[in-house]
Design a protein around this motif. Structure first.
Motif, PDB file in Angstrom:
ATOM      1  N   TYR A 183      -1.459  -8.176  -5.890  1.00  0.00           N
ATOM      2  CA  TYR A 183      -2.150  -6.882  -5.945  1.00  0.00           C
ATOM      3  C   TYR A 183      -1.408  -5.810  -5.159  1.00  0.00           C
ATOM      4  O   TYR A 183      -0.649  -6.105  -4.241  1.00  0.00           O
ATOM      5  CB  TYR A 183      -3.561  -7.015  -5.364  1.00  0.00           C
ATOM      6  CG  TYR A 183      -4.380  -8.068  -6.047  1.00  0.00           C
ATOM      7  CD1 TYR A 183      -4.728  -7.941  -7.389  1.00  0.00           C
ATOM      8  CD2 TYR A 183      -4.797  -9.204  -5.352  1.00  0.00           C
ATOM      9  CE1 TYR A 183      -5.471  -8.924  -8.020  1.00  0.00           C
ATOM     10  CE2 TYR A 183      -5.547 -10.189  -5.976  1.00  0.00           C
ATOM     11  CZ  TYR A 183      -5.877 -10.050  -7.312  1.00  0.00           C
ATOM     12  OH  TYR A 183      -6.595 -11.019  -7.941  1.00  0.00           O
ATOM     13  N   ALA A 184      -1.673  -4.558  -5.512  1.00  0.00           N
ATOM     14  CA  ALA A 184      -1.138  -3.431  -4.725  1.00  0.00           C
ATOM     15  C   ALA A 184      -2.129  -2.279  -4.775  1.00  0.00           C
ATOM     16  O   ALA A 184      -2.866  -2.104  -5.761  1.00  0.00           O
ATOM     17  CB  ALA A 184       0.216  -2.987  -5.266  1.00  0.00           C
ATOM     18  N   LEU A 185      -2.127  -1.529  -3.688  1.00  0.00           N
ATOM     19  CA  LEU A 185      -2.960  -0.334  -3.580  1.00  0.00           C
ATOM     20  C   LEU A 185      -2.040   0.850  -3.790  1.00  0.00           C
ATOM     21  O   LEU A 185      -1.028   0.997  -3.079  1.00  0.00           O
ATOM     22  CB  LEU A 185      -3.543  -0.335  -2.162  1.00  0.00           C
ATOM     23  CG  LEU A 185      -4.679   0.574  -1.743  1.00  0.00           C
ATOM     24  CD1 LEU A 185      -5.831   0.561  -2.729  1.00  0.00           C
ATOM     25  CD2 LEU A 185      -5.149   0.127  -0.363  1.00  0.00           C
ATOM     26  N   VAL A 186      -2.351   1.673  -4.774  1.00  0.00           N
ATOM     27  CA  VAL A 186      -1.519   2.852  -5.055  1.00  0.00           C
ATOM     28  C   VAL A 186      -2.407   4.083  -4.951  1.00  0.00           C
ATOM     29  O   VAL A 186      -3.424   4.193  -5.649  1.00  0.00           O
ATOM     30  CB  VAL A 186      -0.880   2.775  -6.460  1.00  0.00           C
ATOM     31  CG1 VAL A 186       0.043   3.975  -6.689  1.00  0.00           C
ATOM     32  CG2 VAL A 186      -0.095   1.482  -6.629  1.00  0.00           C
ATOM     33  N   ILE A 187      -2.008   4.968  -4.070  1.00  0.00           N
ATOM     34  CA  ILE A 187      -2.845   6.135  -3.746  1.00  0.00           C
ATOM     35  C   ILE A 187      -2.031   7.400  -3.996  1.00  0.00           C
ATOM     36  O   ILE A 187      -0.843   7.453  -3.684  1.00  0.00           O
ATOM     37  CB  ILE A 187      -3.270   6.080  -2.254  1.00  0.00           C
ATOM     38  CG1 ILE A 187      -3.944   4.743  -1.930  1.00  0.00           C
ATOM     39  CG2 ILE A 187      -4.193   7.249  -1.912  1.00  0.00           C
ATOM     40  CD1 ILE A 187      -4.019   4.428  -0.446  1.00  0.00           C
TER      41      ILE A 187
ATOM     42  N   ALA B  83       0.353  14.905  -6.511  1.00  0.00           N
ATOM     43  CA  ALA B  83       0.390  13.445  -6.710  1.00  0.00           C
ATOM     44  C   ALA B  83      -0.992  12.825  -6.862  1.00  0.00           C
ATOM     45  O   ALA B  83      -1.119  11.694  -7.342  1.00  0.00           O
ATOM     46  CB  ALA B  83       1.122  12.785  -5.546  1.00  0.00           C
ATOM     47  N   ALA B  84      -2.030  13.557  -6.467  1.00  0.00           N
ATOM     48  CA  ALA B  84      -3.386  12.999  -6.574  1.00  0.00           C
ATOM     49  C   ALA B  84      -3.987  13.210  -7.960  1.00  0.00           C
ATOM     50  O   ALA B  84      -5.015  12.614  -8.290  1.00  0.00           O
ATOM     51  CB  ALA B  84      -4.299  13.622  -5.514  1.00  0.00           C
ATOM     52  N   SER B  85      -3.366  14.041  -8.795  1.00  0.00           N
ATOM     53  CA  SER B  85      -4.083  14.469 -10.000  1.00  0.00           C
ATOM     54  C   SER B  85      -4.285  13.337 -11.009  1.00  0.00           C
ATOM     55  O   SER B  85      -5.354  13.236 -11.622  1.00  0.00           O
ATOM     56  CB  SER B  85      -3.393  15.678 -10.643  1.00  0.00           C
ATOM     57  OG  SER B  85      -2.351  15.304 -11.513  1.00  0.00           O
ATOM     58  N   ILE B  86      -3.300  12.474 -11.186  1.00  0.00           N
ATOM     59  CA  ILE B  86      -3.464  11.393 -12.177  1.00  0.00           C
ATOM     60  C   ILE B  86      -4.491  10.349 -11.695  1.00  0.00           C
ATOM     61  O   ILE B  86      -5.400   9.988 -12.448  1.00  0.00           O
ATOM     62  CB  ILE B  86      -2.102  10.777 -12.566  1.00  0.00           C
ATOM     63  CG1 ILE B  86      -1.269  11.834 -13.323  1.00  0.00           C
ATOM     64  CG2 ILE B  86      -2.293   9.527 -13.419  1.00  0.00           C
ATOM     65  CD1 ILE B  86       0.140  11.392 -13.672  1.00  0.00           C
ATOM     66  N   PRO B  87      -4.394   9.873 -10.437  1.00  0.00           N
ATOM     67  CA  PRO B  87      -5.445   8.926 -10.020  1.00  0.00           C
ATOM     68  C   PRO B  87      -6.835   9.563  -9.947  1.00  0.00           C
ATOM     69  O   PRO B  87      -7.842   8.881 -10.187  1.00  0.00           O
ATOM     70  CB  PRO B  87      -4.975   8.431  -8.643  1.00  0.00           C
ATOM     71  CG  PRO B  87      -3.977   9.418  -8.178  1.00  0.00           C
ATOM     72  CD  PRO B  87      -3.328   9.975  -9.411  1.00  0.00           C
TER      73      PRO B  87
ATOM     74  N   CYS C  27       0.885  -1.162   0.000  1.00  0.00           N
ATOM     75  CA  CYS C  27       0.000   0.000   0.000  1.00  0.00           C
ATOM     76  C   CYS C  27       0.925   1.215   0.000  1.00  0.00           C
ATOM     77  O   CYS C  27       1.633   1.458   0.983  1.00  0.00           O
ATOM     78  CB  CYS C  27      -0.884  -0.023   1.245  1.00  0.00           C
ATOM     79  SG  CYS C  27      -1.720   1.538   1.563  1.00  0.00           S
ATOM     80  N   VAL C  28       0.973   1.910  -1.117  1.00  0.00           N
ATOM     81  CA  VAL C  28       1.902   3.031  -1.263  1.00  0.00           C
ATOM     82  C   VAL C  28       1.105   4.318  -1.456  1.00  0.00           C
ATOM     83  O   VAL C  28       0.209   4.370  -2.305  1.00  0.00           O
ATOM     84  CB  VAL C  28       2.840   2.816  -2.476  1.00  0.00           C
ATOM     85  CG1 VAL C  28       3.844   3.966  -2.581  1.00  0.00           C
ATOM     86  CG2 VAL C  28       3.569   1.488  -2.362  1.00  0.00           C
TER      87      VAL C  28
ATOM     88  N   ALA D  84      -7.825  13.027  -3.151  1.00  0.00           N
ATOM     89  CA  ALA D  84      -7.116  11.741  -3.209  1.00  0.00           C
ATOM     90  C   ALA D  84      -7.717  10.871  -4.296  1.00  0.00           C
ATOM     91  O   ALA D  84      -8.924  10.900  -4.537  1.00  0.00           O
ATOM     92  CB  ALA D  84      -7.204  11.020  -1.865  1.00  0.00           C
ATOM     93  N   GLY D  85      -6.857  10.110  -4.937  1.00  0.00           N
ATOM     94  CA  GLY D  85      -7.305   9.105  -5.897  1.00  0.00           C
ATOM     95  C   GLY D  85      -6.569   7.818  -5.580  1.00  0.00           C
ATOM     96  O   GLY D  85      -5.403   7.856  -5.154  1.00  0.00           O
ATOM     97  N   ALA D  86      -7.252   6.693  -5.750  1.00  0.00           N
ATOM     98  CA  ALA D  86      -6.621   5.400  -5.440  1.00  0.00           C
ATOM     99  C   ALA D  86      -6.906   4.409  -6.551  1.00  0.00           C
ATOM    100  O   ALA D  86      -7.987   4.437  -7.153  1.00  0.00           O
ATOM    101  CB  ALA D  86      -7.158   4.859  -4.119  1.00  0.00           C
ATOM    102  N   VAL D  87      -5.933   3.555  -6.822  1.00  0.00           N
ATOM    103  CA  VAL D  87      -6.144   2.463  -7.769  1.00  0.00           C
ATOM    104  C   VAL D  87      -5.688   1.155  -7.130  1.00  0.00           C
ATOM    105  O   VAL D  87      -4.794   1.154  -6.276  1.00  0.00           O
ATOM    106  CB  VAL D  87      -5.377   2.670  -9.105  1.00  0.00           C
ATOM    107  CG1 VAL D  87      -5.809   3.948  -9.805  1.00  0.00           C
ATOM    108  CG2 VAL D  87      -3.865   2.654  -8.909  1.00  0.00           C
ATOM    109  N   VAL D  88      -6.325   0.072  -7.547  1.00  0.00           N
ATOM    110  CA  VAL D  88      -5.805  -1.260  -7.217  1.00  0.00           C
ATOM    111  C   VAL D  88      -5.191  -1.791  -8.497  1.00  0.00           C
ATOM    112  O   VAL D  88      -5.819  -1.746  -9.564  1.00  0.00           O
ATOM    113  CB  VAL D  88      -6.923  -2.192  -6.721  1.00  0.00           C
ATOM    114  CG1 VAL D  88      -6.395  -3.623  -6.553  1.00  0.00           C
ATOM    115  CG2 VAL D  88      -7.491  -1.690  -5.404  1.00  0.00           C
TER     116      VAL D  88
END
Ligand code: UT7
Length: 320
Positions: free
Chosen positions: A134-138, A271-275, A77-78, A162-166
């Motif tokens: 799997y990984a959680l990238v936030i 760092a939140a803009s792309i997710p 989880c990063v 915030a944006g998050a992807v799995v």
């Protein structure tokens, strides 16, 4: 190269919405100046007790729910952030606590300013395994906490969110390029122990860097992957300024419809803009399994990075 695919994307925004007119009530600016120079129309700021880790955890929970995976099979989880609430514990450990994630999951923050999310995608690619695929990238920021609201040249630009992807280990195409120029002047925010912990920026220098590096970054990803512009479904770039992205589209003779933009709604969320963009694209129904995306970021330190990553795999089953 062993790749990753993105299984899900979700967003979380703070409660307080600030329009350009609201900003004009704080500093000597106008909706006209902000929208024509940047394309930004509004942004969100954390209000009261809202924190960056709460936003990160909300986005992460949504992304995990949607992916439908077993969280015990997360390798990492990063959280990419340059505005954490604490030096320690990391934002990632606070997300771990909020979501009740297992002890075996590697939880840490990564700071590469606005390039952080791209660096984090590249990092987790090396962490996922067959056992823990799997990984959680936030990407999460509370930039309002490090903004000087008497400086009109910066305070109108930034926003929180915030944006998050799995992501999942995958054989789908993946390529990445990155770099950093050790710049210590153009975008600076002193950290702990400093009286004024505010973001300062030489906007013109950052603009010049951005329009130079983004086409080279995207070109580098294409070269490495052996693909052409036409093979890419969307270019999801760091959302700093509409003029920067228009410039890139023009210089690359690209199809503007392939360059997604949502900065009008959120401002520059680092760092939140792309997710956040990925989450909005997903909500808008733009993403289909197997689509090839190039995500490209640039930012403080004059870091930059790009990745080619697929949105799910064709026929990918979203549950374990
Ligand atoms: O995430 C990565 C970090 N950031 C970026 O990517 C930002 C990159 N840079 C930019 O987007 C642009 O350089 C800005 C939007 C920051 C500034 O646009 P610019 O066209 O480069 O404006 P400028 O800094 O050259 O300023 C032009 C004028 C100045 O007035 P004078 O000296 O010409 O009289 C500024 O004082 O605009 C003035 N100004 C403002 N006026 C109204 C600066 N900020 C404002 C404001 N409202 N908020």
């Amino acid at each position: 190269m062993n790749g990753i695919t993105i299984l899900s994307a979700a967003a979380a925004l703070p409660a307080r919405r600030m329009t350009n007119d609201d900003m004009a009530a704080i500093v000597d600016t106008s909706d006209e100046w902000i929208s024509t120079r940047t394309g930004i129309r509004q942004r969100y700021f954390c209000a009261g007790e809202e924190t960056v880790w709460q936003l990160a955890a909300r986005a992460a929970r949504r992304a995990l729910d949607e992916a439908g995976i077993d969280p015990a099979r997360l390798a990492a989880c990063v959280v990419a952030t340059m505005s954490p609430a604490y030096a320690t514990p990391s934002t990632a450990c606070l997300v771990q606590r909020e979501l009740g994630l297992e002890e075996s999951i590697l939880c840490f923050d990564l700071n590469a300013a606005c390039s952080g999310f791209v660096f984090a995608l590249e990092t987790v690619r090396g962490l996922v395994t067959d056992e823990k695929p799997y990984a959680l990238v936030i990407g999460a920021e509370a930039l309002s906490h490090i903004t000087d609201f008497s400086d009109r040249s910066t305070c109108v630009l930034f926003g929180d969110g915030a944006g998050a992807v799995v992501v999942a280990k995958s054989g789908a195409p993946f390529a990445c390029v990155h770099g950093a120029r050790g710049n210590s002047e153009a975008l600076v925010c002193p950290a702990f122990g400093s009286e004024k912990q505010y973001l300062g920026m030489d906007g013109r220098a950052v603009f010049r860097f951005a329009v130079d590096i983004l086409p080279r970054c995207i070109g580098g990803v294409l070269d490495k992957s052996g693909l052409a512009m036409e093979d890419i479904d969307y270019f999801v770039c760091h959302q700093a300024n509409r003029r920067i992205l228009d410039h890139v589209v023009k210089s690359m003779k690209a199809d503007p419809a392939k360059f997604y933009m949502n900065l009008a709604r959120y401002g520059n969320t680092s760092a939140a803009s792309i997710p956040l963009a990925l989450a909005d694209m997903h909500t808008e129904g733009l993403l289909r399994p197997g689509m090839r995306l190039v995500c490209a970021g640039f930012g403080g330190g004059f870091t930059w990075g790009g990745v080619l990553v697929c949105w799910r795999e064709k026929g990918e089953h979203l549950c374990d």
